[in-house]
Design a protein around this motif. Structure first.
Motif, PDB file in Angstrom:
ATOM      1  N   PHE A 270       2.911   1.974   4.308  1.00  0.00           N
ATOM      2  CA  PHE A 270       1.809   2.015   5.261  1.00  0.00           C
ATOM      3  C   PHE A 270       0.503   2.408   4.567  1.00  0.00           C
ATOM      4  O   PHE A 270      -0.524   1.716   4.689  1.00  0.00           O
ATOM      5  N   LEU A 271       0.529   3.489   3.816  1.00  0.00           N
ATOM      6  CA  LEU A 271      -0.682   3.965   3.154  1.00  0.00           C
ATOM      7  C   LEU A 271      -1.161   2.988   2.091  1.00  0.00           C
ATOM      8  O   LEU A 271      -2.379   2.817   1.899  1.00  0.00           O
ATOM      9  N   ASP A 272      -0.236   2.336   1.419  1.00  0.00           N
ATOM     10  CA  ASP A 272      -0.626   1.335   0.427  1.00  0.00           C
ATOM     11  C   ASP A 272      -1.425   0.220   1.086  1.00  0.00           C
ATOM     12  O   ASP A 272      -2.482  -0.204   0.582  1.00  0.00           O
ATOM     13  N   ASP A 273      -0.957  -0.252   2.231  1.00  0.00           N
ATOM     14  CA  ASP A 273      -1.677  -1.283   2.971  1.00  0.00           C
ATOM     15  C   ASP A 273      -3.039  -0.776   3.459  1.00  0.00           C
ATOM     16  O   ASP A 273      -4.061  -1.464   3.342  1.00  0.00           O
ATOM     17  N   VAL A 274      -3.040   0.426   4.025  1.00  0.00           N
ATOM     18  CA  VAL A 274      -4.275   0.971   4.603  1.00  0.00           C
ATOM     19  C   VAL A 274      -5.324   1.191   3.524  1.00  0.00           C
ATOM     20  O   VAL A 274      -6.484   0.758   3.659  1.00  0.00           O
ATOM     21  N   PHE A 275      -4.947   1.863   2.459  1.00  0.00           N
ATOM     22  CA  PHE A 275      -5.934   2.133   1.408  1.00  0.00           C
ATOM     23  C   PHE A 275      -6.414   0.834   0.763  1.00  0.00           C
ATOM     24  O   PHE A 275      -7.582   0.720   0.380  1.00  0.00           O
ATOM     25  N   ARG A 276      -5.533  -0.149   0.642  1.00  0.00           N
ATOM     26  CA  ARG A 276      -5.956  -1.443   0.085  1.00  0.00           C
ATOM     27  C   ARG A 276      -7.019  -2.088   0.970  1.00  0.00           C
ATOM     28  O   ARG A 276      -8.075  -2.513   0.473  1.00  0.00           O
ATOM     29  N   GLU A 277      -6.755  -2.153   2.274  1.00  0.00           N
ATOM     30  CA  GLU A 277      -7.711  -2.833   3.149  1.00  0.00           C
ATOM     31  C   GLU A 277      -9.001  -2.032   3.325  1.00  0.00           C
ATOM     32  O   GLU A 277     -10.091  -2.615   3.432  1.00  0.00           O
ATOM     33  N   VAL A 278      -8.898  -0.724   3.341  1.00  0.00           N
ATOM     34  CA  VAL A 278     -10.107   0.093   3.427  1.00  0.00           C
ATOM     35  C   VAL A 278     -10.922  -0.039   2.149  1.00  0.00           C
ATOM     36  O   VAL A 278     -12.154  -0.189   2.190  1.00  0.00           O
ATOM     37  N   ALA A 279     -10.242  -0.017   1.003  1.00  0.00           N
ATOM     38  CA  ALA A 279     -10.956  -0.172  -0.275  1.00  0.00           C
ATOM     39  C   ALA A 279     -11.637  -1.523  -0.361  1.00  0.00           C
ATOM     40  O   ALA A 279     -12.756  -1.635  -0.891  1.00  0.00           O
ATOM     41  N   GLU A 280     -10.995  -2.561   0.156  1.00  0.00           N
ATOM     42  CA  GLU A 280     -11.589  -3.899   0.133  1.00  0.00           C
ATOM     43  C   GLU A 280     -12.876  -3.965   0.962  1.00  0.00           C
ATOM     44  O   GLU A 280     -13.762  -4.771   0.686  1.00  0.00           O
ATOM     45  N   GLN A 281     -12.973  -3.105   1.966  1.00  0.00           N
ATOM     46  CA  GLN A 281     -14.146  -3.098   2.836  1.00  0.00           C
ATOM     47  C   GLN A 281     -15.238  -2.150   2.357  1.00  0.00           C
ATOM     48  O   GLN A 281     -16.287  -2.035   3.007  1.00  0.00           O
ATOM     49  N   THR A 282     -14.996  -1.462   1.234  1.00  0.00           N
ATOM     50  CA  THR A 282     -15.879  -0.379   0.807  1.00  0.00           C
ATOM     51  C   THR A 282     -16.337  -0.577  -0.627  1.00  0.00           C
ATOM     52  O   THR A 282     -15.542  -0.429  -1.562  1.00  0.00           O
ATOM     53  N   PRO A 283     -17.606  -0.908  -0.858  1.00  0.00           N
ATOM     54  CA  PRO A 283     -18.080  -1.087  -2.235  1.00  0.00           C
ATOM     55  C   PRO A 283     -18.173   0.208  -3.026  1.00  0.00           C
ATOM     56  O   PRO A 283     -18.155   0.181  -4.256  1.00  0.00           O
ATOM     57  N   GLY A 284     -18.317   1.344  -2.351  1.00  0.00           N
ATOM     58  CA  GLY A 284     -18.489   2.613  -3.035  1.00  0.00           C
ATOM     59  C   GLY A 284     -17.260   3.027  -3.822  1.00  0.00           C
ATOM     60  O   GLY A 284     -16.157   2.508  -3.637  1.00  0.00           O
ATOM     61  N   ALA A 285     -17.452   4.007  -4.700  1.00  0.00           N
ATOM     62  CA  ALA A 285     -16.387   4.424  -5.614  1.00  0.00           C
ATOM     63  C   ALA A 285     -15.345   5.314  -4.953  1.00  0.00           C
ATOM     64  O   ALA A 285     -14.217   5.422  -5.448  1.00  0.00           O
ATOM     65  N   LEU A 286     -15.693   5.986  -3.859  1.00  0.00           N
ATOM     66  CA  LEU A 286     -14.838   7.023  -3.286  1.00  0.00           C
ATOM     67  C   LEU A 286     -14.088   6.541  -2.056  1.00  0.00           C
ATOM     68  O   LEU A 286     -14.641   5.849  -1.197  1.00  0.00           O
ATOM     69  N   VAL A 287     -12.812   6.945  -1.963  1.00  0.00           N
ATOM     70  CA  VAL A 287     -12.034   6.857  -0.723  1.00  0.00           C
ATOM     71  C   VAL A 287     -11.476   8.244  -0.445  1.00  0.00           C
ATOM     72  O   VAL A 287     -10.819   8.851  -1.297  1.00  0.00           O
ATOM     73  N   HIS A 288     -11.749   8.749   0.746  1.00  0.00           N
ATOM     74  CA  HIS A 288     -11.384  10.107   1.155  1.00  0.00           C
ATOM     75  C   HIS A 288     -10.034  10.053   1.875  1.00  0.00           C
ATOM     76  O   HIS A 288      -9.868   9.327   2.849  1.00  0.00           O
TER      77      HIS A 288
END
Length: 483
Positions: A270-288
């Motif tokens: 679940f988290l692998d999918d979520v972080f992947r899709e959130v990262a794809e939507q976010t140009p910035g370097a950080l994911v919280h």
């Protein structure tokens, strides 16, 4: 002016007056900034203000010395011209923010006003103290639309902030689209505190927020809170719970009762999918990845979970950010830990441990920087669990010395979080944000030697006419002699 510039000198017997035949000049990198400045000044002055490549009455140039850094700038106001010079477009934007404060407050108006449009002659050289200067908006407890978030961006970007932290998931709602887990928003995003209709951002919505923030030189930091604060996800997918039974949607404000199941492989899928899709939507370097108030996660499980979740963020090419509790676990190199303690020993010890392990710190002390804390006991909005936070208390601290035994260079900046348990409309947000946010912005931008409460409160008072023109619903704190 807020934040206080690094250096400023008056030019004697010099006044610039913006005239009806004025022009705004730019180079290739600064045309968008010039267009936006011209649009605002056309509304308030009624002048044509043509925008042109090259020099103008007001000239924006990104060909300055590299020593200015990405956000530094030089501004000069002579009798017949204004020049803003920086090494990058971002620095020019910061300089324009200063120029707007030098102009009369009515320059911010949405309709034509009477002049004159005068600025006292001055030279300014300016650059930030810290690389990270942020504000957080919680869109989970109460949902805010794209247009409301854009208005929030317009207001906060006046004070040279450069990070917009969006708290996108919590017990009360899931607000960002994840195609591989569609019920997160379809069901998990359907409510908010109090039981009313919630909402979520489609991928197009979130892209527009990211674009608009970037146009104001704010980088979006998305937060997916884990392993606690996850009731909306658990309610959406029973397979994520320990016993396969989905809880009800939650619309109250208690914390600490929900947790992902650390021992389940499905949790990390679940988290692998979520972080992947959130990262794809976010140009910035950080994911919280959150990490706070995981009271229902056994501590041994928590220490197992954090490195595994962090690894999934790193897998997406992003740098991990999380609340200070994650400092108790091994963390990837370069992790940014967000301290939200109340200067208590336990929170300080976690921050110290994180730094010893190589993490960097962003400081958000709840008893000073949390914008949702009440100003005083009778404040009709906000909470008081971290104490009552006056404008003076919010401003009167030094990020370099707040946490004992932490090297000053381990602190990369400050952030002012706004949690929205009691805030269901933008006017209420404005009431809690202003006048405290400008002070946090100054702590992040201005030199330590410039931080002085008596002088600051006078400069803060002078912001009131501008806020009135902008229609900001600010709190007239009694410790300020408002202009």
């Amino acid at each position: 002016m807020i934040p206080q510039p690094t250096t400023q000198q008056a030019l004697a017997d010099t006044t610039f007056t913006l005239s009806p035949d004025a022009t705004i000049g730019h180079d290739d990198a600064t045309q968008t900034i010039a267009d936006r400045l011209a649009a605002q000044l056309r509304r308030s002055t009624g002048y044509d203000l043509p925008v042109q490549l090259g020099a103008g009455t007001i000239t924006l140039s990104s060909t300055g010395a590299d020593t200015l850094g990405a956000e530094g700038y030089e501004l000069r106001v002579d009798a017949d011209a204004v020049t803003i010079t920086a090494a990058a477009a971002e620095g020019v934007f910061r300089g324009v923010s200063t120029l707007r404060q030098l102009l009369p407050a009515k320059a911010e108006a949405g309709s034509t006003q009477d002049g004159p449009w005068e600025i006292a002659g001055t030279t300014i050289t300016d650059a930030p103290r810290y690389e990270y200067r942020g504000v957080m908006l919680d869109v989970t407890r109460h949902f805010f639309t794209v247009d409301q978030v854009k208005k929030f961006i317009e207001l906060v970007s006046q004070y040279k902030l450069n990070r917009l932290h969006l708290h996108l998931s919590d017990d009360q709602g899931w607000r960002i689209q994840v195609d591989s887990w569609p019920r997160l928003t379809e069901y998990g995003g359907s409510k908010q505190v109090g039981g009313g209709a919630g909402g979520h951002y489609t991928k197009a919505d979130f892209a527009e927020i990211v674009r608009y923030a970037a146009a104001h030189y704010l980088v979006v930091v998305p937060e997916i809170d884990t392993p606690g604060h996850t009731n909306a996800a658990l309610a959406s997918y029973a397979e994520l719970t320990a016993d396969g039974t989905a809880p009800e949607l939650y619309t109250e404000t208690e914390v600490g009762f929900s947790t992902l199941t650390v021992g389940k492989d499905r949790t990390y899928e679940f988290l692998d999918d979520v972080f992947r899709e959130v990262a794809e939507q976010t140009p910035g370097a950080l994911v919280h990845l959150g990490g706070d108030e995981a009271h229902s996660t056994p501590h041994s499980d928590y220490l197992t979970f954090v490195p595994k979740a962090a690894e999934l963020v790193v897998k997406q090419g992003k740098t991990v950010m999380g609340w200070h509790e994650i400092g108790d676990a091994p963390l990837p190199a370069g992790t940014v830990v967000q301290y939200w303690g109340t200067e208590d020993e336990k929170a300080q010890a976690l921050a110290q441990k994180a730094v010893a392990g190589g993490a960097r710190l962003v400081l958000s002390p709840a008893n000073r920087a949390y914008l949702d804390m009440k100003y005083h006991a009778e404040t009709p909005l906000g909470l008081d669990w971290a104490g009552l936070v006056s404008v003076e208390q919010s401003y009167s601290w030094n990020p370099a010395t707040l946490i004992p035994d932490v090297p000053a260079d381990a602190v990369i900046g400050v952030e002012a979080p706004l949690w929205t348990e009691t805030l269901d409309e933008l006017a209420k947000v404005e009431f809690m944000v202003f006048p405290r946010l400008p002070g946090i912005a100054e702590l992040g931008w201005s030199d330590e030697s410039a931080l002085d409460w008596p002088a600051y409160r006078e400069r803060l008072a002078a912001q009131a006419p501008r806020w009135e023109v902008l229609g900001i619903n600010f709190y007239r704190a009694p410790e300020i002699d408002w202009a």
